[in-house]
Design a protein around this motif. Structure first.
Motif, PDB file in Angstrom:
ATOM      1  N   THR A   1      -0.471  -4.917   2.788  1.00 17.93           N
ATOM      2  CA  THR A   1      -1.374  -4.122   1.954  1.00 17.93           C
ATOM      3  C   THR A   1      -0.570  -3.166   1.079  1.00 17.93           C
ATOM      4  O   THR A   1       0.233  -2.379   1.590  1.00 17.93           O
ATOM      5  CB  THR A   1      -2.343  -3.317   2.822  1.00 17.93           C
TER       6      THR A   1
ATOM      7  N   GLN B   1       2.837   2.649   7.852  1.00 21.88           N
ATOM      8  CA  GLN B   1       3.102   2.548   6.413  1.00 21.88           C
ATOM      9  C   GLN B   1       4.508   3.033   6.068  1.00 21.88           C
ATOM     10  O   GLN B   1       5.098   3.844   6.771  1.00 21.88           O
ATOM     11  CB  GLN B   1       2.066   3.353   5.638  1.00 21.88           C
TER      12      GLN B   1
ATOM     13  N   VAL C   1       1.904  -1.885   5.628  1.00 22.28           N
ATOM     14  CA  VAL C   1       1.310  -1.058   4.574  1.00 22.28           C
ATOM     15  C   VAL C   1       2.436  -0.435   3.755  1.00 22.28           C
ATOM     16  O   VAL C   1       3.340   0.205   4.307  1.00 22.28           O
ATOM     17  CB  VAL C   1       0.409   0.051   5.157  1.00 22.28           C
TER      18      VAL C   1
ATOM     19  N   CYS D   1      -6.934  -0.441   5.902  1.00 17.38           N
ATOM     20  CA  CYS D   1      -5.621  -0.953   6.292  1.00 17.38           C
ATOM     21  C   CYS D   1      -5.646  -1.561   7.687  1.00 17.38           C
ATOM     22  O   CYS D   1      -4.986  -2.584   7.949  1.00 17.38           O
ATOM     23  CB  CYS D   1      -4.586   0.167   6.246  1.00 17.38           C
TER      24      CYS D   1
END
Length: 406
Positions: A292, A320, A214, A284
């Motif tokens: 993503t 992320q 992410v 996600c």
């Protein structure tokens, strides 16, 4: 008449003259001061016999200060009160001098009978020439010479807004490492300073970015996050085999969703919308294994509510990394404020947008240098395809010198 014959004539004339007029010795700290003493004591027509450096002070003194000694003789009978102490009782013999500190430099034969006025003129010209040579050999003179290549580079960087202390430091490093001849070469000076600037900033490779599942794009309103998200997806379509996903959390701004849909349809990448942190986290998780890209709402680092909102979103997203998206026109203070706020949320690098909107990049350079935050991508213009490129520190530094990537 040959040189040896002329030499003998000169010596004969000197001995004959010394028979009539005794020689006198004068010492001073420098040549001009010694010659002035000669002129005061023997008159402007006095003849200079020899000059050299000797050691001053008593013989027992270990550290003797070097002085200049001038041996001269007058052309008339000076008054007793004006006579200096003769060096030798016998006028025909030049006495043995004090022990010299440095090797004596003989006076050329043609200059033995130089008058004190002529000698002073010669000495003054020599001093002026030596001073000019010293100045020309002094590398730090280049810093004050507005026409030198190094001064031109300094002025260029300061006009770009690059930190003044850094510019001064690089200039002095250049002076220490370059020869006088090299300092006059604009190409070499420019290349060296660019190399030194390039090592001050870092970059993050596209592969390192794509290694995360992410990637959240965060930045102030108007930085171009949605456009940059589309460009990144287009780039990774060509460079990566990962499955790509577009998650838009920018659902408040007018026209944001419509803009994102146009891009996603053009790229044939499905667009998903998230209206809150928990919904974004669920999307996600479902996209496990791919890449993503999350387009977040614009935030203002000086507004607490804005910081809390973006912090909640980033904290909820699993595995992320955060990329700060800033315009090349952004002020250094604002960029540093955003970096400070986003540090706790796994901030990895910076994307610089709108490179075509300005000719001054000192603020972005300073922010990257001070924060040690790598540059990831550079982008300019509205085109989605082929309008984004991985950041190269040398290329970015080139923009400070007016060099644009082709």
């Amino acid at each position: 008449m040959g040189l040896s014959s002329r030499l003998e004539c000169k010596r004969a004339m000197l001995v004959d003259t010394q028979t009539q007029f005794p020689t006198h010795s004068f010492q001073a700290e420098n040549m001009l001061a010694a010659l002035e003493k000669v002129r005061m004591e023997l008159g402007p027509e006095a003849i200079i016999v020899s000059t050299r450096k000797v050691a001053s002070g008593p013989a027992w003194q270990v550290w003797k200060k070097p002085v200049v000694e001038v041996v001269a003789m007058g052309t008339g009978t000076p008054a007793p009160s004006q006579q200096s102490v003769p060096v030798e009782t016998s006028p025909a013999i030049v006495p043995s001098p004090p022990e010299p500190l440095v090797e004596t430099q003989p006076i050329p034969v043609e200059e033995i009978d130089t008058t004190v006025e002529q000698a002073i003129d010669i000495a003054e010209k020599a001093v002026s020439k030596e001073l000019e040579t010293t100045r020309s050999k002094n590398p730090y003179r280049m810093l004050g010479d507005s026409n030198s290549p190094l001064s031109s580079v300094k002025q260029r960087l300061l006009e770009q807004g690059v930190d003044g202390d850094l510019v001064e430091s690089l200039a002095r490093v250049c002076l220490r490492n370059f020869s006088q001849q090299a300092l006059t070469d604009p190409l070499r000076v420019n290349e060296y300073i660019q190399q030194q600037l390039a090592v001050k900033i870092r970059s993050l490779s596209p592969q390192a970015v794509a290694a995360s599942q992410v990637v959240s794009l965060v930045g102030p309103s108007g930085a171009g996050k949605t456009n940059t998200t589309a460009k990144l997806l287009a780039y990774y379509q060509q460079e990566s085999k990962k499955e790509l996903h577009w998650l838009s959390a920018d659902t408040i701004r007018a026209g944001a969703i419509a803009q994102a849909r146009v891009y996603s349809e053009t790229l044939e990448i499905p667009l998903q919308l998230a209206y809150g942190p928990s919904e974004a986290a669920d999307i996600c998780k479902e996209a496990k294994g791919g890449l993503t890209l999350v387009d977040t709402p614009g935030f203002t680092p000086t507004r607490e509510s804005s910081v809390i909102r973006i912090g909640d979103m980033l904290s909820a997203l699993p595995q992320q990394i955060t990329l700060l998206v800033v315009s090349a026109t952004e002020k250094e203070q604002d960029v540093m404020a955003a970096i400070s706020v986003l540090r706790p949320f796994n901030l990895k690098a910076m994307i610089v947008t709108k490179m075509d909107a300005t000719d001054h990049f000192g603020s972005i350079f300073n922010a990257a240098w001070r924060s040690h935050l790598p540059l990831a991508f550079l982008t300019s213009g509205p085109d989605v395809i082929d309008d984004l490129r991985p950041a190269d520190p040398r290329e970015f530094v080139g923009t400070l010198f007016g060099i644009r990537a082709s």
